[in-house]
Design a protein around this motif. Sequence first.
Motif, PDB file in Angstrom:
ATOM      1  N   ALA A  45     -21.711 -13.327 -10.156  1.00 13.66           N
ATOM      2  CA  ALA A  45     -20.509 -13.801 -10.894  1.00 13.66           C
ATOM      3  C   ALA A  45     -20.026 -15.146 -10.468  1.00 13.66           C
ATOM      4  O   ALA A  45     -19.533 -15.814 -11.315  1.00 13.66           O
ATOM      5  N   GLY A  46     -20.184 -15.337  -9.187  1.00  8.69           N
ATOM      6  CA  GLY A  46     -19.599 -16.616  -8.589  1.00  8.69           C
ATOM      7  C   GLY A  46     -20.642 -17.220  -7.798  1.00  8.69           C
ATOM      8  O   GLY A  46     -21.865 -16.851  -7.757  1.00  8.69           O
ATOM      9  N   MET A  47     -20.288 -18.565  -7.256  1.00  7.95           N
ATOM     10  CA  MET A  47     -21.123 -19.347  -6.541  1.00  7.95           C
ATOM     11  C   MET A  47     -20.447 -20.082  -5.381  1.00  7.95           C
ATOM     12  O   MET A  47     -19.122 -20.325  -5.545  1.00  7.95           O
ATOM     13  N   PRO A  68     -18.438 -21.194 -11.540  1.00 10.38           N
ATOM     14  CA  PRO A  68     -17.497 -20.315 -10.822  1.00 10.38           C
ATOM     15  C   PRO A  68     -17.393 -20.412  -9.425  1.00 10.38           C
ATOM     16  O   PRO A  68     -17.978 -19.709  -8.665  1.00 10.38           O
ATOM     17  N   LEU A  69     -16.955 -21.618  -8.770  1.00  9.92           N
ATOM     18  CA  LEU A  69     -16.963 -22.049  -7.514  1.00  9.92           C
ATOM     19  C   LEU A  69     -16.172 -21.329  -6.589  1.00  9.92           C
ATOM     20  O   LEU A  69     -14.816 -21.561  -6.937  1.00  9.92           O
ATOM     21  N   ARG A  70     -16.462 -21.225  -5.326  1.00  8.39           N
ATOM     22  CA  ARG A  70     -15.887 -20.869  -4.329  1.00  8.39           C
ATOM     23  C   ARG A  70     -16.089 -21.878  -3.103  1.00  8.39           C
ATOM     24  O   ARG A  70     -17.112 -22.303  -3.022  1.00  8.39           O
ATOM     25  N   VAL A  71     -15.115 -22.184  -2.655  1.00  6.83           N
ATOM     26  CA  VAL A  71     -15.198 -23.123  -1.246  1.00  6.83           C
ATOM     27  C   VAL A  71     -14.420 -22.412  -0.086  1.00  6.83           C
ATOM     28  O   VAL A  71     -13.356 -21.829  -0.479  1.00  6.83           O
ATOM     29  N   ASP A  72     -14.960 -23.022   1.058  1.00  5.87           N
ATOM     30  CA  ASP A  72     -14.159 -22.286   2.328  1.00  5.87           C
ATOM     31  C   ASP A  72     -13.851 -23.488   3.349  1.00  5.87           C
ATOM     32  O   ASP A  72     -14.549 -24.520   3.190  1.00  5.87           O
ATOM     33  N   ALA A  73     -12.605 -23.693   3.421  1.00  3.63           N
ATOM     34  CA  ALA A  73     -11.908 -24.695   4.029  1.00  3.63           C
ATOM     35  C   ALA A  73     -11.561 -24.199   5.579  1.00  3.63           C
ATOM     36  O   ALA A  73     -11.156 -23.260   5.868  1.00  3.63           O
ATOM     37  N   ASN A  92      -7.463 -25.263  -7.314  1.00  2.00           N
ATOM     38  CA  ASN A  92      -6.603 -25.204  -6.720  1.00  2.00           C
ATOM     39  C   ASN A  92      -5.750 -23.771  -6.510  1.00  2.00           C
ATOM     40  O   ASN A  92      -4.515 -23.543  -6.493  1.00  2.00           O
ATOM     41  N   ARG A  93      -6.590 -22.863  -6.538  1.00  2.00           N
ATOM     42  CA  ARG A  93      -6.188 -21.381  -6.167  1.00  2.00           C
ATOM     43  C   ARG A  93      -6.780 -21.183  -4.661  1.00  2.00           C
ATOM     44  O   ARG A  93      -8.091 -21.244  -4.794  1.00  2.00           O
ATOM     45  N   TRP A  94      -5.661 -21.108  -4.063  1.00  2.00           N
ATOM     46  CA  TRP A  94      -6.171 -20.793  -2.479  1.00  2.00           C
ATOM     47  C   TRP A  94      -5.530 -19.291  -2.009  1.00  2.00           C
ATOM     48  O   TRP A  94      -4.584 -19.196  -2.557  1.00  2.00           O
ATOM     49  N   PHE A  95      -6.426 -18.989  -1.228  1.00  2.00           N
ATOM     50  CA  PHE A  95      -6.059 -17.792  -0.442  1.00  2.00           C
ATOM     51  C   PHE A  95      -6.418 -17.813   1.042  1.00  2.00           C
ATOM     52  O   PHE A  95      -7.256 -18.504   1.529  1.00  2.00           O
ATOM     53  N   ALA A  96      -5.532 -17.079   1.693  1.00  2.00           N
ATOM     54  CA  ALA A  96      -5.823 -17.036   3.048  1.00  2.00           C
ATOM     55  C   ALA A  96      -6.990 -16.129   3.313  1.00  2.00           C
ATOM     56  O   ALA A  96      -7.107 -14.940   2.734  1.00  2.00           O
ATOM     57  N   ALA A  97      -7.798 -16.406   4.187  1.00  2.00           N
ATOM     58  CA  ALA A  97      -8.968 -15.491   4.510  1.00  2.00           C
ATOM     59  C   ALA A  97      -8.744 -15.154   6.124  1.00  2.00           C
ATOM     60  O   ALA A  97      -8.246 -15.826   6.912  1.00  2.00           O
ATOM     61  N   PRO A  98      -9.771 -14.064   6.553  1.00  2.00           N
ATOM     62  CA  PRO A  98      -9.684 -13.815   8.301  1.00  2.00           C
ATOM     63  C   PRO A  98     -10.503 -15.037   8.916  1.00  2.00           C
ATOM     64  O   PRO A  98     -11.011 -15.702   8.569  1.00  2.00           O
ATOM     65  N   GLY A  99      -9.658 -15.151  10.178  1.00  2.00           N
ATOM     66  CA  GLY A  99     -10.017 -16.099  11.095  1.00  2.00           C
ATOM     67  C   GLY A  99      -9.497 -17.296  10.742  1.00  2.00           C
ATOM     68  O   GLY A  99      -9.735 -18.481  11.226  1.00  2.00           O
ATOM     69  N   GLY A 100      -8.190 -17.451  10.054  1.00  2.00           N
ATOM     70  CA  GLY A 100      -7.522 -18.602   9.719  1.00  2.00           C
ATOM     71  C   GLY A 100      -8.143 -19.564   8.615  1.00  2.00           C
ATOM     72  O   GLY A 100      -7.538 -20.719   8.411  1.00  2.00           O
ATOM     73  N   HIS A 120     -12.980 -21.245 -13.106  1.00  2.00           N
ATOM     74  CA  HIS A 120     -13.740 -20.393 -13.715  1.00  2.00           C
ATOM     75  C   HIS A 120     -14.267 -19.158 -12.912  1.00  2.00           C
ATOM     76  O   HIS A 120     -14.995 -18.324 -13.232  1.00  2.00           O
ATOM     77  N   HIS A 121     -13.831 -19.159 -11.661  1.00  2.00           N
ATOM     78  CA  HIS A 121     -14.010 -18.147 -10.633  1.00  2.00           C
ATOM     79  C   HIS A 121     -13.544 -16.872 -11.196  1.00  2.00           C
ATOM     80  O   HIS A 121     -12.179 -16.871 -11.306  1.00  2.00           O
ATOM     81  N   PRO A 122     -14.089 -15.568 -11.209  1.00  2.00           N
ATOM     82  CA  PRO A 122     -13.464 -14.395 -11.930  1.00  2.00           C
ATOM     83  C   PRO A 122     -12.619 -13.583 -10.829  1.00  2.00           C
ATOM     84  O   PRO A 122     -11.734 -12.928 -11.362  1.00  2.00           O
ATOM     85  N   ALA A 123     -12.881 -13.818  -9.662  1.00  2.00           N
ATOM     86  CA  ALA A 123     -11.911 -13.318  -8.615  1.00  2.00           C
ATOM     87  C   ALA A 123     -10.543 -13.697  -8.617  1.00  2.00           C
ATOM     88  O   ALA A 123     -10.176 -14.863  -9.136  1.00  2.00           O
ATOM     89  N   ARG A 124      -9.597 -12.519  -8.714  1.00  2.00           N
ATOM     90  CA  ARG A 124      -8.116 -12.822  -8.718  1.00  2.00           C
ATOM     91  C   ARG A 124      -7.407 -12.838  -7.297  1.00  2.00           C
ATOM     92  O   ARG A 124      -6.375 -13.208  -7.107  1.00  2.00           O
ATOM     93  N   GLY A 125      -8.314 -12.706  -6.137  1.00  2.00           N
ATOM     94  CA  GLY A 125      -7.779 -12.504  -4.838  1.00  2.00           C
ATOM     95  C   GLY A 125      -9.016 -12.590  -4.011  1.00  2.00           C
ATOM     96  O   GLY A 125      -9.984 -12.197  -4.310  1.00  2.00           O
TER      97      GLY A 125
END
Length: 186
Positions: A74-76, A103-108, A123-131, A139-144
Amino acid sequence: MKVMTPERDEQRDAWLARLCADIYGREAGLSPLVTFTGTRQVLFSQEAARLWALVDEQGRPGALALLALDASGAGMSLRLHASPGGDRESLRRLIRELAQKAPLRVDAVDQDEEAFFRRCGINRWFAAPGGRRVGLSTHHPARGVNELEPALGFDDDAVLRRFKHDPRFFEEEKARFVERLAAFPG
C-alpha cells in the motif's frame, strides 16, 4: 526536466550503479556492489522496487531515487536518493514530484534532513524509535507510525555469502557494476 523511470534494464542498471556509488562513495568496500546486486537480483526481479530520475532534455539524470514497496503493497519507502552532480534542487524537485503522486514514506535521521523533506512537500511527520522521524506524503494510507509496514528489502549478508561461495557470480556482478557505472550518461 521531467520525471521518468528507465525504459531498458541496461539504463536502469546504469542509474542504479551511479546511485549506489553516490550513496556509498568510491572507497566504500563492497557496500555499493551488495546494494546494486541485492536490488537487481531481489527487489527488481520481484517488482518490489522502482528507480526514478529527474532527467534533462538529453535524458541525463540530475537526481535519482529508489522506491521500495512496503510489506502490504500500500505504500512506498524512499530507500536511496542522490543527485549525481550534487544538485540539491534537482533532488528536491524529484522527491516533491514523487510525493505528489505516490504513497511515499521517508525517514529523516536529523532535523536538517526533515527540513529538506518538508521542502519536498512531505508534511505529515511522526516520531519513530531511535530518534528518527518518519514523514508521509498525503497519499500514504497510514495515519500514524504504528500503522506503517516495513519496506521490502533483501539480506545484505546473504548477498555477501553468495559472493564468497560463488566467485564467478561475484566477478560477473562486479563487472556488471563497473560496466554500468561507466555507461552512466554525463
